[in-house]
Design an enzyme around this catalytic site. Structure first.
Site, PDB file in Angstrom:
ATOM      1  N   GLY B  45       0.804  -1.219   0.000  1.00  0.00           N
ATOM      2  CA  GLY B  45       0.000   0.000   0.000  1.00  0.00           C
ATOM      3  C   GLY B  45       0.829   1.256   0.000  1.00  0.00           C
ATOM      4  CB  ALA B 274       3.582  19.861   4.871  1.00  0.00           C
ATOM      5  CG  HIS B 448     -31.461  18.503 -13.951  1.00  0.00           C
ATOM      6  ND1 HIS B 448     -30.751  19.605 -13.508  1.00  0.00           N
ATOM      7  CD2 HIS B 448     -32.705  18.584 -13.417  1.00  0.00           C
ATOM      8  CE1 HIS B 448     -31.546  20.335 -12.730  1.00  0.00           C
ATOM      9  NE2 HIS B 448     -32.738  19.745 -12.669  1.00  0.00           N
TER      10      HIS B 448
END
Lengths: 341, 479, 426
Positions: B45, B274, B448
């Site tokens: 994974g 990050a 729709h």
């Protein structure tokens, strides 16, 4: 009545220090600075990379026939590291490692193999002769230089290279005979790579070593592990010292193996066994020296990588440069560099 | 295969069991190859499934639900006590992750793919040394695929301590919702995590060194996003450089340098770094196969995903480019096909998706990029607020923008911000891959009421004829 | 930019080399120094490293062809002109798409002048073609940038790719045919009406050899039947024994043997006509036709006259297996003097085999089947009949020779004991 006596008992010594696992014989007292060790390593890498570049260039049609020194790098680098600047290097045709180690610019070597005479213009101060392709003739050149130095009372020695095949040539006999008669300061380095083109050693000579051929001339002969750069260094150093001190010539048989073809025009798979090649690949001089340096902490993996990258890049640049010079000089250079005006 | 044997052999050895590795393994097995996957993680994974895409999406979903509850009162739904037990959320997330990784393991079994939990190191271009808890062994291979992925980049002045200074990996597993969180880096990872904790009530600060975030997005969409950040308790400081930090009791005090060179302190409970990801190539024995990485550590590949060594391929993050799982999937399939002698080569567009709230997705060129490349473009834009389905979902923030070449009407790019645009982007990607013209999409019926109608309407807008929005003739919204 | 890699003099004074193997294919992107081909010269088998980086546009030679020094070995599309500057910030690059990392791929970033202004810009993008069409182009080795699509704005459809692929493959034929009023498919036709398979490899060899036979020789086929009841009985009797020695016994080794003996009496059928001389061969090497996936192959059994039936049976099995696996050496296909082709296993009775150049005859064998015949006692009885069709070169031999030869073969097959009596070299 018949009288028989033993006149002389002769012996041949051998030397090795660094085994194929990169371990140093405990009895050896070799002391070299880390800097020198590293330099030797870098030069060996340079030699191998130079060979690879040349082979590629040849295969791409950008260079002429080339004789690689694959597997014999330790002999070139070990011996030339032991030399001093004033000593003369008299190479054969496979000693790019020795020339590079003496400081010859790779560009000149590229030029030579690209067929450009300018490649032979080695700076005088490097005391290095250009390549000599005919087999064994350079031995007599080397002896001549040594005798001249002796005559001029210069304190220097000559190191000349040749192969196992050359030791079967007349020039080998003449050279060693003169050198021994005159006790010329000369170190004969025989690179025994076990193959004279496609003729194996055993089919070429009956004597079990080449070193013992020295005994016939009354000089010392020693067999060295030619894949052990430290042994090569020590042996050459000793022989040079002896030469400086008037002790005369020495024959050093550097036992190694030609891992590649004789030249780019040769295909060894047609005449030799894969098994044998494989065996000798395990004894690769660079690998064992690398293991030694890594274990010793002199070299790190990163440094190794940096060396490799830098060398590879530099050589690519030099080769391109040489190609340009070659283009510019096209056909003009034969007269230019062959005849004195 | 049995680890511990002296030497085993496989047709294809794959290093890494992440999105690149497991997809390559399955595809190769489908094409009849004998495959061995060597994974540092005990389960397949990779980052995506174990500590990236999937766990973050689970938390994003939970956080979004939590934040939407008070808004439901307008629909007449009232709750008495609103409470979140974050450790339970984490358990639920872990369960999902486990389920998915076991699913892959099951597929491996079905496809007879060997999976080894071990570290692999190249000894040569034919042999890998396998180092596992059961010892050392060797594996011979014909082809190898390097799919070792990437890891969070560390800033030297803010080393991860896994307590207060975290990478995305750790923050996805924290048990307690922090009161305040500072995020260095305004890339998609930083923005997604900001969204999670913003929704959970954390005071979130994002610090970005560059003067802007989301550079591939056209400015109209970026502005919509910035407005939403503000609404979610998330502050964003651009052109702001983090200098140093010090611990102050349980808090972390950050020293920042602003655009005007002035300095400022920022206090928060946790710090997330990050600032990108670096490829994982350490210990792979690349030196033994004379394979070099580029200046940033990535492996160089050709369009067939081959490295300089013909029998060794590299895919996914380790090969650089967009560091997204679906890029790795695509490369895995190319490498697998090419190994099997098929004519496979990279020539696709990678759609980008960012799971912020609202979501962002884009593919192809932005209007800015298209103009920079010298295209004469027409664009169309349609807001979700004008769409019935978005109104009934109460998710009206966002737009879809279409960019096409004026002369040929070929669609060059589509950019989206809004509800579930991560799903809507596939129609746009298909359009670009097919070389569709505006009319191709305009003449395609969009059901729709769905969000997909916004794609059709934005195309019609580019043609100057949207239905649910008044548009003056021949003037497109942006030009 | 297009660049040729010129095949260099790899040795000292080499003029040509044999291309053993391509290590790359058209459309591949190769890096400088990457190995591209293995070539064998008089001196050595060497790998050729690429002199530059780029995408391979064309391989100028096929495997097993002789490459002349100084000619182009392959043609590249190098990336020398398409270097893009690197101005983006680092973090931007990281989130940027894969294209930036693959800018070398000319599929994605290629600036080639186009005649029509309207599509000039689209060259920044992928060629206007669907993913499936792009895949087809890769498979057929068609460079999408080198063709103009027939659709609107130059859209490339499958048909365009097929045409481009066919064109490169049949262009040389078109040149040599010249005169032909070839009906070309009109451009309006949607689907390609034919599939062009390049003539290469074994197919090409077969074509050349068949054509040589057909053009040079005057071929006549003589047909007859042999009653093989006795032979079948022997085969049945000895099947167990053969099996114990790992041999599958068929009629073929008997036929081989019979021919080898009969040929000794009819040397003109074991001959060849070359340069105004008929060469009568004193050795009996038989080619036998094997149907392989790649096409017809004719391995050769040497000295058939000197080998036992068992030995022949064994060699037949081994050689045909290796032919099917393509593990056969070139030498094992050469130096035949006569051939046998057996169509019987597939059906068919009589046919007209074509002589294996440069032999003078070939024996074709049809399916053995039970037929009613009139025996010596004028009774109609069932008998196993083996059809034989001998094609011979009428330049070398006459009808009578052929008939006599076939009669002799029949006599051996009908009365296998004779084989025993006659065996041995003349």
């Amino acid at each position: 009545m018949m009288t028989e006596k033993v006149l002389q008992k002769l012996q041949v010594k051998s030397l090795s220090i660094l085994n194929e696992h990169g371990e140093v014989d405990s009895s050896s007292t070799i002391q070299l600075s880390e800097e020198i060790l590293k330099k030797m390593y870098a030069k060996m890498l340079l030699t191998r990379e130079f060979d690879q570049r040349c082979i590629n260039l040849q295969r791409q049609g950008r260079m002429g026939t080339y004789a690689a020194a694959y597997g014999q790098e330790a002999i070139h680098v070990g011996s030339t590291t032991a030399m001093q600047t004033q000593d003369w290097l008299v190479p054969s045709f496979r000693e790019q490692g020795a020339l590079l180690s003496r400081g010859v610019n790779p560009e000149l070597l590229f030029l030579f193999f690209m067929g450009c005479e300018k490649g032979n213009e080695i700076p005088k101060e490097l005391h290095t002769l250009p390549y000599c392709v005919p087999c064994a003739t350079q031995i007599t050149h080397g002896v001549g230089i040594a005798m001249a130095a002796q005559y001029k009372k210069e304190n220097l020695a000559v190191v000349t290279f040749f192969g196992d095949g050359a030791s079967s040539e007349g020039d080998f006999h003449e050279g060693l005979n003169f050198a021994s008669v005159y006790q010329a300061p000369c170190v004969f380095i025989c690179q025994n790579n076990q193959w004279a083109i496609s003729t194996p050693l055993k089919q070429q000579m009956h004597s079990p070593t080449i070193a013992q051929k020295a005994l016939a001339y009354g000089i010392e002969g020693e067999r060295i592990d030619g894949n052990d750069v430290l042994a090569v260094f020590i042996a050459t150093k000793r022989a040079l010292k002896k030469a400086y001190e008037g002790g005369g010539p020495t024959l050093l048989e550097m036992l190694s193996y030609r891992l590649g073809p004789h030249t780019t025009s040769d295909d060894p798979s047609r005449y030799r066994e894969e098994k044998e090649l494989h065996l000798w690949k395990q004894k690769d001089p660079i690998l064992r020296f690398e293991k030694y340096l890594l274990n010793k902490g002199v070299l790190s993996e990163e440094e190794k990588k940096v060396f490799q990258e830098k060398i590879s890049e530099d050589l690519k640049k030099h080769a391109l440069e040489a190609e340009k010079i070659c283009q510019a000089l096209k056909n003009q250079d034969i007269c230019e560099f062959t005849f004195k005006k | 295969m049995v680890v511990g044997d002296l030497s085993e052999s496989t047709e294809v050895a794959i290093l890494g069991g992440g999105p690149g590795g497991f997809v390559a393994a399955i595809r190769l097995a489908q094409l009849g190859k004998d495959v061995t996957v060597i994974s540092k993680d005990p389960l397949p994974g990779g980052t995506c499934l174990q500590r990236g895409c999937i766990p973050s999406k689970a938390l994003i979903e939970a956080a979004k639900h939590f934040a939407s509850i008070p808004q439901l009162s307008e629909m007449g739904i009232h709750t008495k006590e609103l409470k979140i037990d974050f450790s339970e959320t984490q358990k639920w997330k872990e369960k999902k992750v486990k389920q998915l990784s076991e699913g892959i393991l099951q597929l491996f079994k079905q496809y007879k793919i060997n999976f080894i939990h071990a570290e692999g190191k190249f000894l040569s271009t034919k042999e890998i040394e396998i180092h596992s808890t059961q010892g050392l062994s060797k594996l011979n291979f014909e082809h190898a695929v390097i799919a070792t992925g990437s890891q969070a980049k560390e800033l030297p002045s803010f080393p991860f301590d896994k307590k207060k200074i975290l990478s995305s990996r750790e923050i996805l597993s924290i048990e307690k919702i922090p009161q305040s969180l500072t995020i260095i880096g305004g890339g998609y990872i930083g923005l997604e995590i900001a969204g999670v904790f913003g929704h959970l009530g954390t005071e979130v600060h994002i610090i970005e060194v560059l003067p802007d975030i989301l550079p591939s997005l056209d400015k109209e969409l970026r502005q919509i996003f910035l407005r939403q950040l503000k609404k979610q308790n998330i502050s964003l400081q651009v052109s702001c450089k983090p200098l140093s930090y010090q611990m102050k009791q349980e808090k972390i005090l950050l020293r920042l340098q602003l655009n005007d060179q002035s300095e400022q302190d920022l206090e928060s409970e946790l710090l997330l770094v990050a600032v990108g990801r670096t490829p994982v190539t350490q210990g792979l024995g690349l030196e033994n196969i004379a394979l070099k990485t580029d200046a940033r550590g990535f492996l160089k590949i050709n369009p067939h995903c081959q490295t300089e060594k013909k029998n060794i391929y590299a895919i996914g993050d380790v090969a650089g480019g967009m560091m997204l799982a679906h890029k790795a999937f695509a490369e895995a399939k190319i490498a697998a096909a090419h190994i099997c002698g098929q004519a496979a080569a990279w020539d696709q567009q990678v759609p980008a998706v960012i799971f912020t709230d609202p979501e962002i997705a884009y593919v192809g060129l932005s209007e800015t990029e298209a103009k920079a490349k010298g295209f004469e473009v027409i664009t169309g834009m349609f807001p979700f607020a004008a769409l019935g389905r978005a109104q009934t979902m109460d998710k009206t923030e966002g737009v879809i923008k279409s960019i096409a070449e004026k002369n040929t009407q070929r669609i060059l790019g589509i950019q989206m911000i809004g509800p579930q645009v991560s799903d809507l982007i596939s129609e746009a990607t298909l359009a670009i891959e097919m070389g569709a013209r505006l009319e191709d999409l305009e003449l395609t019926i969009h059901p729709h009421p769905t969000l997909s109608e916004a794609v059709g309407e934005s195309i019609e807008s580019a043609l100057g004829i949207p239905i649910h929005r008044y548009q003056r003739k021949k003037t497109s919204l942006t030009s | 930019m297009e660049k040729e890699f010129i095949f260099p003099d790899l040795g000292e004074g080499i003029t040509e080399g044999e291309l053993i193997k391509w290590l790359v294919s058209t459309g591949d992107y190769v890096n400088e120094d990457q190995e591209i081909a293995e070539i064998e010269t008089d001196k050595a088998l060497v790998s050729i490293p690429s002199a530059f980086s780029g995408k391979i546009k064309k391989l100028c030679y096929e495997e097993n062809q002789t490459v002349k020094v100084g000619t182009a070995l392959l043609i590249y599309e190098t990336d020398e002109t398409s270097q893009t500057e690197d101005t983006k910030s680092d973090s931007l690059k990281e989130t940027e798409n894969t294209q930036s990392n693959r800018e070398k791929d000319p599929i994605i970033n290629k600036k080639k002048p186009q005649t029509e202004q309207s599509i000039q810009n689209t060259t920044h993008l992928l060629p206007l073609a669907t993913p499936a069409t792009r895949k087809l182009a890769r498979e057929l080795g068609v460079d999408l940038h080198s063709i103009k699509g027939s659709g609107k704005d130059g859209r490339i459809i499958d048909d365009d790719i097929q045409k481009a692929a066919n064109k490169t493959e049949i262009s040389s034929e078109e040149l040599t045919e010249g005169l032909g009023s070839k009906t070309k498919p009109s451009p309006s036709e949607k689907a390609s009406p034919y599939e062009a398979i390049p003539l290469k490899g074994i197919r090409r060899k077969i074509a050349e050899s068949m054509q040589a036979s057909h053009q040079e020789m005057v071929m006549v086929t003589h047909m007859d039947e042999a009653r093989v009841d006795k032979l079948l009985e022997i085969r049945k009797e000895k099947a167990e024994l053969a099996k114990s020695r790992g041999i599958k016994l068929t009629l073929l080794p008997f036929i081989l043997k019979a021919c080898s003996i009969a040929l000794q009496d009819h040397p003109y059928l074991n001959a060849s006509l070359q340069e105004e001389s008929i060469f009568l061969k004193k050795y009996y090497h038989f080619g036998f036709a094997v149907d392989t996936d790649a096409g017809l192959m004719v391995p050769v059994i040497r000295d058939v006259n000197k080998k036992s039936i068992f030995k022949l049976a064994k060699e037949l099995t081994e050689l045909s297996a290796r032919a099917r696996e393509r593990k056969i050496d070139l030498e094992e296909l050469q130096n035949h003097t006569f051939s046998i082709t057996n169509i019987g296993s597939l059906g068919g009775i009589f046919f007209t085999p074509i002589i294996h150049h440069p032999d003078s005859a070939i024996l074709g064998i049809g399916r053995t089947q039970q037929k009613p015949i009139v025996d010596q006692n004028k009774k109609i009885v069932p008998a196993y009949m083996l059809p034989l069709a001998l094609t011979f070169d009428h330049r070398i031999a006459d009808g009578a020779t052929a008939a006599r030869f076939v009669n002799q073969v029949i006599s051996y097959l009908e009365d296998p004991d004779l084989l025993l009596l006659e065996e041995g070299e003349n």
